[in-house]
Design an enzyme around this catalytic site. Structure first.
Site, mmCIF file in Angstrom:
data_model
loop_
_atom_site.group_PDB
_atom_site.id
_atom_site.type_symbol
_atom_site.label_atom_id
_atom_site.label_comp_id
_atom_site.label_asym_id
_atom_site.label_seq_id
_atom_site.Cartn_x
_atom_site.Cartn_y
_atom_site.Cartn_z
ATOM 1 N N GLY A 249 -78.422 56.411 56.814
ATOM 2 C CA GLY A 249 -79.279 57.506 57.261
ATOM 3 C C GLY A 249 -80.035 57.155 58.529
ATOM 4 O O GLY A 249 -80.218 58.002 59.422
ATOM 5 N N ASP A 250 -80.490 55.909 58.633
ATOM 6 C CA ASP A 250 -81.187 55.457 59.838
ATOM 7 C C ASP A 250 -80.253 55.504 61.042
ATOM 8 O O ASP A 250 -80.653 55.895 62.147
ATOM 9 C CB ASP A 250 -81.698 54.024 59.650
ATOM 10 C CG ASP A 250 -82.593 53.871 58.430
ATOM 11 O OD1 ASP A 250 -83.332 54.830 58.112
ATOM 12 O OD2 ASP A 250 -82.550 52.811 57.791
#
Length: 306
Positions: A249-250
């Site tokens: 997600g980052d």
């Protein structure tokens, strides 16, 4: 310049035990130690795609030194506030199953926090700040909100990715983008999302509350982007062998912001973001530029109506 804020960084110890027995002496194979934290993951992805960043936050003791040294090896600048005690080590243990043990860093004090705020004085309107993750022991929720306020006062672009309360309390500072996953979006409004229409309702509520753009990640179902212009785009995910979803997600968020800064093209930025999330999922660490480029052909972005 990109700045990443990791208030509560960590070293992740990745280790494996064969025939693990609880309550007995167990011996591991060789362990790997990697620097962790949402902001640090973003700096690593940005470096992999040729973008410079500076990592900010708190570190302490020999573990904090390790984090700084590893970032230096990667060619990533940092300006951490050094505090008393030690930065935490988290254990990721693989046996017949996977077990995570997350520890706690030493507390920071008010002087440390004030020093951190002073480190933000160098921000300008040319900068983008990723405010990610959770606070470190010794900080209050209001400190996180005040960081968002300081970023905006300095004229910098703000990106927020944190837990529900932190995100909701920073929306008044109009972050360029927030990135909840589907579960987190429902949690923010205490509802269970059952359809794309539900996702649209609550993503738009975040926009009404101040978010300019909202990127909702949906795991194997892909992602949906709600833009400030009212357009909605969906993207699928790439296929491949998943090694670890940590930092996926980052990576998606970092790639989206970087590509949008280059092109001002929402669909293209979403395509690259989905490829970057996949590249990290299929890698031992944060995805590399070469794999991101390879996965692009698998990603289809469509404009949808909800």
């Amino acid at each position: 310049m990109y700045y990443t804020i990791t208030l509560n960084p960590a070293i992740d110890m990745l280790t494996k035990v064969e025939n693990f027995e609880l309550g007995k002496l167990n011996r591991t194979g060789e362990s790997n130690y990697v620097v962790g934290g949402k902001g640090i993951n973003i700096s690593l992805l940005l470096k992999n795609i040729g973008k410079e960043s500076k990592a900010l936050g708190f570190v302490a003791g020999f573990t904090g030194d390790f984090i700084k040294e590893e970032l230096t090896k990667q060619g990533i600048k940092s300006n951490f506030i050094e505090t008393e005690g030690f930065t935490r080590i988290n254990i990721k243990l693989t046996t017949d199953t996977e077990t995570e043990i997350n520890s706690q860093s030493s507390k920071v004090n008010r002087t440390n926090i004030l020093d951190f705020f002073s480190s933000l004085d160098e921000l300008t309107s040319e900068d983008t700040v990723f405010l990610s993750g959770n606070i470190i022991p010794g900080m209050e929720d209001d400190d996180f909100v005040h960081i968002a306020k300081k970023v905006k006062e300095q004229g910098a672009n703000l990106v927020v990715d944190s837990n529900k309360d932190m995100v909701l309390h920073t929306l008044k500072y109009h972050p360029f983008i927030v990135k909840p996953n589907e579960f987190e979006l429902g949690e923010m409004f205490d509802v269970h999302l059952q359809s794309l229409e539900d996702i649209a309702i609550y993503a738009k509520k975040l926009q009404e509350m101040g978010a300019q753009n909202v990127l909702v990640s949906r795991g194997s179902k892909g992602a949906i982007l709600f833009t400030h212009s009212g357009e909605i785009f969906s993207a699928n995910i790439a296929k491949g062998k998943v090694v670890s979803t940590i930092a996926a997600g980052d990576s998606m968020l970092a790639m989206f912001v970087a590509k949008y800064d280059e092109t001002k093209d929402f669909p293209l930025s979403l395509q690259y973001a989905s490829a970057a999330g996949g590249a990290t999922s299929f890698s031992a660490g944060v995805g590399k530029q070469e794999l991101i480029n390879e996965l692009l052909v698998q990603i289809n972005v469509e404009k949808i109506s909800l």
